[in-house]
Design a protein around this motif. Sequence first.
Motif, PDB file in Angstrom:
ATOM      1  N   THR A   1       4.641   3.144   1.564  1.00 53.29           N
ATOM      2  CA  THR A   1       3.839   3.183   2.784  1.00 53.29           C
ATOM      3  C   THR A   1       2.472   2.562   2.533  1.00 53.29           C
ATOM      4  O   THR A   1       1.941   2.627   1.422  1.00 53.29           O
ATOM      5  CB  THR A   1       3.675   4.629   3.296  1.00 53.29           C
ATOM      6  N   HIS A   2       1.899   1.983   3.584  1.00 52.46           N
ATOM      7  CA  HIS A   2       0.536   1.456   3.499  1.00 52.46           C
ATOM      8  C   HIS A   2      -0.449   2.510   3.981  1.00 52.46           C
ATOM      9  O   HIS A   2      -1.594   2.544   3.547  1.00 52.46           O
ATOM     10  CB  HIS A   2       0.444   0.177   4.358  1.00 52.46           C
ATOM     11  N   LEU A   3       0.041   3.405   4.892  1.00 50.47           N
ATOM     12  CA  LEU A   3      -0.800   4.478   5.419  1.00 50.47           C
ATOM     13  C   LEU A   3       0.148   5.613   5.818  1.00 50.47           C
ATOM     14  O   LEU A   3       0.994   5.422   6.684  1.00 50.47           O
ATOM     15  CB  LEU A   3      -1.584   3.973   6.642  1.00 50.47           C
ATOM     16  N   SER A   4      -0.018   6.773   5.193  1.00 49.79           N
ATOM     17  CA  SER A   4       0.913   7.883   5.422  1.00 49.79           C
ATOM     18  C   SER A   4       0.760   8.471   6.820  1.00 49.79           C
ATOM     19  O   SER A   4      -0.343   8.856   7.221  1.00 49.79           O
ATOM     20  CB  SER A   4       0.673   8.975   4.385  1.00 49.79           C
ATOM     21  N   ASN A   5       1.868   8.591   7.539  1.00 48.17           N
ATOM     22  CA  ASN A   5       1.797   9.114   8.909  1.00 48.17           C
ATOM     23  C   ASN A   5       1.566  10.619   8.940  1.00 48.17           C
ATOM     24  O   ASN A   5       1.115  11.144   9.934  1.00 48.17           O
ATOM     25  CB  ASN A   5       3.097   8.794   9.661  1.00 48.17           C
ATOM     26  N   ALA A   6       1.881  11.309   7.857  1.00 44.71           N
ATOM     27  CA  ALA A   6       1.728  12.761   7.852  1.00 44.71           C
ATOM     28  C   ALA A   6       0.368  13.199   7.317  1.00 44.71           C
ATOM     29  O   ALA A   6      -0.153  14.242   7.709  1.00 44.71           O
ATOM     30  CB  ALA A   6       2.833  13.406   7.023  1.00 44.71           C
ATOM     31  N   LEU A   7      -0.212  12.402   6.414  1.00 43.23           N
ATOM     32  CA  LEU A   7      -1.437  12.811   5.724  1.00 43.23           C
ATOM     33  C   LEU A   7      -2.624  11.903   6.011  1.00 43.23           C
ATOM     34  O   LEU A   7      -3.771  12.276   5.789  1.00 43.23           O
ATOM     35  CB  LEU A   7      -1.200  12.817   4.203  1.00 43.23           C
ATOM     36  N   GLY A   8      -2.341  10.692   6.443  1.00 38.61           N
ATOM     37  CA  GLY A   8      -3.412   9.723   6.664  1.00 38.61           C
ATOM     38  C   GLY A   8      -3.829   8.978   5.407  1.00 38.61           C
ATOM     39  O   GLY A   8      -4.732   8.130   5.455  1.00 38.61           O
ATOM     40  N   THR A   9      -3.197   9.280   4.281  1.00 46.03           N
ATOM     41  CA  THR A   9      -3.556   8.632   3.020  1.00 46.03           C
ATOM     42  C   THR A   9      -3.319   7.123   3.089  1.00 46.03           C
ATOM     43  O   THR A   9      -2.244   6.681   3.507  1.00 46.03           O
ATOM     44  CB  THR A   9      -2.716   9.197   1.856  1.00 46.03           C
ATOM     45  N   VAL A  10      -4.310   6.343   2.659  1.00 45.09           N
ATOM     46  CA  VAL A  10      -4.154   4.903   2.543  1.00 45.09           C
ATOM     47  C   VAL A  10      -3.819   4.600   1.090  1.00 45.09           C
ATOM     48  O   VAL A  10      -4.509   5.071   0.176  1.00 45.09           O
ATOM     49  CB  VAL A  10      -5.441   4.163   2.959  1.00 45.09           C
ATOM     50  N   THR A  11      -2.739   3.848   0.865  1.00 40.75           N
ATOM     51  CA  THR A  11      -2.355   3.536  -0.511  1.00 40.75           C
ATOM     52  C   THR A  11      -3.045   2.243  -0.959  1.00 40.75           C
ATOM     53  O   THR A  11      -3.369   1.393  -0.131  1.00 40.75           O
ATOM     54  CB  THR A  11      -0.830   3.367  -0.633  1.00 40.75           C
ATOM     55  N   PRO A  12      -3.265   2.082  -2.274  1.00 41.94           N
ATOM     56  CA  PRO A  12      -3.867   0.833  -2.778  1.00 41.94           C
ATOM     57  C   PRO A  12      -2.814  -0.272  -2.789  1.00 41.94           C
ATOM     58  O   PRO A  12      -2.328  -0.674  -3.854  1.00 41.94           O
ATOM     59  CB  PRO A  12      -4.320   1.220  -4.185  1.00 41.94           C
ATOM     60  N   ALA A  13      -2.482  -0.752  -1.596  1.00 41.06           N
ATOM     61  CA  ALA A  13      -1.296  -1.604  -1.441  1.00 41.06           C
ATOM     62  C   ALA A  13      -1.385  -2.877  -2.286  1.00 41.06           C
ATOM     63  O   ALA A  13      -0.402  -3.285  -2.910  1.00 41.06           O
ATOM     64  CB  ALA A  13      -1.103  -1.940   0.038  1.00 41.06           C
ATOM     65  N   ARG A  14      -2.570  -3.483  -2.287  1.00 41.14           N
ATOM     66  CA  ARG A  14      -2.694  -4.741  -3.010  1.00 41.14           C
ATOM     67  C   ARG A  14      -2.442  -4.550  -4.516  1.00 41.14           C
ATOM     68  O   ARG A  14      -1.744  -5.330  -5.162  1.00 41.14           O
ATOM     69  CB  ARG A  14      -4.098  -5.310  -2.763  1.00 41.14           C
TER      70      ARG A  14
ATOM     71  N   GLY B   1       4.302  -0.667   7.066  1.00 43.57           N
ATOM     72  CA  GLY B   1       3.006  -0.734   7.753  1.00 43.57           C
ATOM     73  C   GLY B   1       3.019  -0.115   9.129  1.00 43.57           C
ATOM     74  O   GLY B   1       2.130  -0.403   9.943  1.00 43.57           O
ATOM     75  N   ALA B   2       3.997   0.749   9.405  1.00 48.06           N
ATOM     76  CA  ALA B   2       4.127   1.313  10.754  1.00 48.06           C
ATOM     77  C   ALA B   2       2.819   1.948  11.226  1.00 48.06           C
ATOM     78  O   ALA B   2       2.409   1.766  12.368  1.00 48.06           O
ATOM     79  CB  ALA B   2       5.259   2.331  10.786  1.00 48.06           C
ATOM     80  N   GLN B   3       2.149   2.698  10.333  1.00 45.72           N
ATOM     81  CA  GLN B   3       0.876   3.318  10.706  1.00 45.72           C
ATOM     82  C   GLN B   3      -0.292   2.375  10.496  1.00 45.72           C
ATOM     83  O   GLN B   3      -1.220   2.326  11.308  1.00 45.72           O
ATOM     84  CB  GLN B   3       0.644   4.591   9.880  1.00 45.72           C
ATOM     85  N   ALA B   4      -0.250   1.624   9.420  1.00 46.86           N
ATOM     86  CA  ALA B   4      -1.422   0.838   9.027  1.00 46.86           C
ATOM     87  C   ALA B   4      -1.777  -0.226  10.063  1.00 46.86           C
ATOM     88  O   ALA B   4      -2.954  -0.547  10.249  1.00 46.86           O
ATOM     89  CB  ALA B   4      -1.164   0.170   7.672  1.00 46.86           C
ATOM     90  N   ILE B   5      -0.784  -0.744  10.760  1.00 49.99           N
ATOM     91  CA  ILE B   5      -0.972  -1.953  11.558  1.00 49.99           C
ATOM     92  C   ILE B   5      -2.060  -1.819  12.632  1.00 49.99           C
ATOM     93  O   ILE B   5      -2.686  -2.813  12.989  1.00 49.99           O
ATOM     94  CB  ILE B   5       0.379  -2.400  12.182  1.00 49.99           C
ATOM     95  N   SER B   6      -2.296  -0.592  13.125  1.00 50.84           N
ATOM     96  CA  SER B   6      -3.323  -0.472  14.167  1.00 50.84           C
ATOM     97  C   SER B   6      -4.627   0.117  13.637  1.00 50.84           C
ATOM     98  O   SER B   6      -5.547   0.381  14.402  1.00 50.84           O
ATOM     99  CB  SER B   6      -2.803   0.384  15.329  1.00 50.84           C
TER     100      SER B   6
END
Lengths: 417, 152
Positions: free
Chosen positions: A182-195, A212-217
């Motif tokens: 995940t790029h951004l967790s939908n349950a916790l809001g955590t942003v992962t260090p994707a790069r 990126g379902a959550q991250a995109i917006s």
Amino acid sequence: MSLALVGAGREAAVSPKLWRDDFPILGERVHGKPLAYLDNAATTQKPQAVIDALAGYYAHDNANVHRGVHTLSQRATDAYEAARAKVRGFINARQAEEIVFVRGATEAINLVAASFARPRLAPGDEIVLSAMEHHSNIVPWQLACAATGAVLKVVPIGDDGAFLPEAYEALLGPRTKLVAMTHLSNALGTVTPARWIVERAHAAGVPVLLDGAQAISHLAVDVGALGCDFYAFSGHKVFGPTGIGVLYGKAERLRSMVPYQGGGDMIRTVTFEESRFADIPYRFEAGTPNIAGAVGLGAALDYVSAVGMGAIAAHERELVAYATRELERIPGLRIVGTAKEKASIVSFTLEGVHPHDIGTIVDHAGVAIRAGHHCAMPVMQRFGIPGTARASFALYNTLDEVDALVAGVDEARRMFR
Amino acid sequence: MTAALRELYQDVVFDHARTPRNRRRPARSSHQAQGHNPLCGDKVTVHLDVADGVIRDAAFEGEGCAIATASASLMTEALKGKPVEEAERLLEGFHHMVTDPQAAAHPELGKLEVLAGVREFPVRVKCATLAWHTFHAALHGGHAPVSTEDGQ
């Protein structure tokens, strides 16, 4: 410009007031109260520009794509391909052919699982994902594992819901064939260090899919900078219509993949002995696509670009900080997911009150939140809770709406005392 | 608080949610089943001790929202000592009460009527019926856990 919102002891850096007028649904009333829509992680509302684009397409341009010689077919094709070009620009892909239109992030991930992963997986091979994935970034891989004998390796998360880099690196091994994260967790809001996740995987020769379902917006998504092999997202979570989504894939990856579904529009020639498949991206778009949905998604991305992801992110940071601070004043309330890197989501539990009861009670105050496991049951198991109540924000939310949420949650607490 | 909310969260509901009756694993049980509401993740196990066509004991285990917990608690109280046939009529009456907006009063349901308010909350009906579905599954065997999403 800094417009202050009315309220004691708080100032908003950015006013969502003008943006709110773009979303007609925000004028709705629920149980006699103004709607406070705080369920944006489930789906976002649609600006008038998107609603108009859908209506305009059906009123003026509707025809099938890539088929007819007539004028409308050409217009529909142009509109559909223009939307693809907009997606390309929005996520900074190199070429439009790297953009495959699908139904949503779920279908995008299933497509990669079926057409990329399965043919490459052997018994004992490993797919690495995290403990905070949405079910749609777990189950497709489980199906692929069941068919091939591959296994899932799950990167644990910290007590604050943070991504654990060392644990991730430790799981990357000689049998790792894919990282799906995940790029951004939908349950916790955590942003992962994707790069960084992509860098480490690529150093080990492993391709990466980012959900990126959550991250995109909420985050500026630049697939060129991220370097990921695949990026999946849904249109409806970025102010576009439901039923349209995107799989970004690096051209060389997509070209190496077998088709996902067979049908019209994905072939070059068909005989009963053999079919030859179309080039990317059409190889993965069998059947008449969701043309209006793509047009609507294009309008949504134009809208987001006009507002600016920087302004959106700054506004949401403020909402998250304010909501966190105000909610934590409620006795017995615990925020679940307090990672330093987080965005747009505040998940919480309240001692003695089940999330479902919180959801019902705040709904009667006009506040729409999600209550439950958020399609991330493993996250709930990780924290030993049946579910959480979750407020998730978008560019049009206000501090007043946060106040309505806090008042509703406090009422739930007092009712259950 | 709105009238509908007050109707849903009555004192009796709070009482049974806070202090559930018969939430235990009984020493003797002839029938049992697990129920699951996948929408919220709530799980309940219902235990019955049936002899000579009469439910001698009824108990449950599990955690859920106030409506699910109160419903399970009230259900086990209502079932104890009832002939099986009568208990099944109670199940039908309860289901009718919480799903039919036109439902008339159900005096035979007694205390269970405090959950009638749930019919104004369609998304919460499954919370109230989870224990009853599970009770039905326990009576009629079947080894797979029942889910509020099966059938109906």
